[in-house]
Design a protein around this motif. Structure first.
Motif, mmCIF file in Angstrom:
data_model
loop_
_atom_site.group_PDB
_atom_site.id
_atom_site.type_symbol
_atom_site.label_atom_id
_atom_site.label_comp_id
_atom_site.label_asym_id
_atom_site.label_seq_id
_atom_site.Cartn_x
_atom_site.Cartn_y
_atom_site.Cartn_z
ATOM 1 N N VAL A 99 0.403 -1.243 -0.361
ATOM 2 C CA VAL A 99 -0.055 0.239 -0.227
ATOM 3 C C VAL A 99 0.966 1.374 0.432
ATOM 4 O O VAL A 99 0.557 2.317 -0.374
ATOM 5 N N HIS A 100 2.235 1.784 0.551
ATOM 6 C CA HIS A 100 2.746 2.658 0.881
ATOM 7 C C HIS A 100 4.024 2.107 -0.438
ATOM 8 O O HIS A 100 4.145 3.635 -0.556
ATOM 9 N N HIS A 101 4.169 1.772 -0.751
ATOM 10 C CA HIS A 101 5.536 1.478 -1.916
ATOM 11 C C HIS A 101 4.685 1.563 -3.575
ATOM 12 O O HIS A 101 5.378 2.680 -3.933
ATOM 13 N N LEU A 102 3.924 0.741 -3.403
ATOM 14 C CA LEU A 102 3.320 0.738 -4.780
ATOM 15 C C LEU A 102 1.842 1.608 -5.030
ATOM 16 O O LEU A 102 1.140 2.408 -4.173
ATOM 17 N N ASN A 103 2.432 1.810 -6.572
ATOM 18 C CA ASN A 103 1.504 2.473 -7.249
ATOM 19 C C ASN A 103 0.570 1.699 -8.011
ATOM 20 O O ASN A 103 0.819 0.966 -9.052
ATOM 21 N N ALA A 104 -0.929 2.060 -7.960
ATOM 22 C CA ALA A 104 -1.633 1.038 -8.838
ATOM 23 C C ALA A 104 -1.801 0.552 -10.593
ATOM 24 O O ALA A 104 -1.314 0.133 -11.061
ATOM 25 N N GLY A 105 -1.353 2.590 -10.807
ATOM 26 C CA GLY A 105 -0.835 2.174 -11.950
ATOM 27 C C GLY A 105 -0.208 2.020 -12.931
ATOM 28 O O GLY A 105 -0.022 1.453 -13.307
ATOM 29 N N PHE A 106 1.279 2.194 -11.688
ATOM 30 C CA PHE A 106 2.580 1.740 -11.808
ATOM 31 C C PHE A 106 2.657 0.409 -12.134
ATOM 32 O O PHE A 106 2.961 -0.457 -13.434
ATOM 33 N N LEU A 107 1.876 -0.798 -11.568
ATOM 34 C CA LEU A 107 1.367 -1.993 -11.249
ATOM 35 C C LEU A 107 1.322 -2.472 -13.059
ATOM 36 O O LEU A 107 1.032 -3.315 -13.458
ATOM 37 N N VAL A 108 -0.400 -1.781 -12.669
ATOM 38 C CA VAL A 108 -0.991 -2.403 -14.395
ATOM 39 C C VAL A 108 0.256 -2.285 -15.315
ATOM 40 O O VAL A 108 -0.217 -2.896 -16.177
ATOM 41 N N ARG A 109 0.483 -0.644 -15.586
ATOM 42 C CA ARG A 109 1.244 -0.616 -16.918
ATOM 43 C C ARG A 109 2.170 -1.597 -16.398
ATOM 44 O O ARG A 109 2.618 -2.099 -18.046
ATOM 45 N N HIS A 110 3.427 -1.298 -15.702
ATOM 46 C CA HIS A 110 4.314 -2.694 -15.874
ATOM 47 C C HIS A 110 4.184 -3.699 -16.028
ATOM 48 O O HIS A 110 5.355 -4.157 -15.496
#
Length: 119
Positions: free
Chosen positions: A79-90
């Motif tokens: 929750v603190h270090h991951l961004n949902a948009g970045f995770l899905v995109r990459h």
């Protein structure tokens, strides 16, 4: 015998021999509110050797940070270090950097990650 639990959105969880199960994950990707830019310093419990500061503007460093957090993190770390948009995109690239157990738990829990690979 291994026990199975029900995920928040109804999918079954497959227990891992390495202790990495869906119970570690947030209920939805929307909970991942990590930074979307700048530099991130990981705490020692995640990055105990080597690089600890990552520039999110450099894709290789971003992928490295996400690999460390996905492999070693807890729900709070995600929750603190991951961004949902970045995770899905990459995810199409990132998933190749993860072990099968980690990759399967995330993709089974969040179908949008699997869709990002197919689409």
């Amino acid at each position: 015998m291994a026990e199975y639990a029900e995920h928040a959105h109804g999918s079954s969880r497959t227990p891992s021999g390495w202790g990495y199960g869906a119970e570690r994950l947030p209920a939805t990707l929307d909970e991942l509110e990590g930074p979307d830019g700048g530099r991130v310093e990981l705490p020692l419990h995640l990055a105990w050797s080597g690089l600890r500061v990552f520039d999110l503007g450099a894709v290789k460093l971003l992928l490295g940070l996400y690999r460390i957090v996905l492999n070693n993190g807890s729900r709070d770390d995600f929750v603190h270090h991951l961004n949902a948009g970045f995770l899905v995109r990459h995810w199409p690239i990132m998933r190749k950097m993860l072990g099968r157990g980690v990759r399967n738990v995330w993709e089974e829990s969040f179908p949008e990650l699997r869709r990002s690979v197919a689409g």
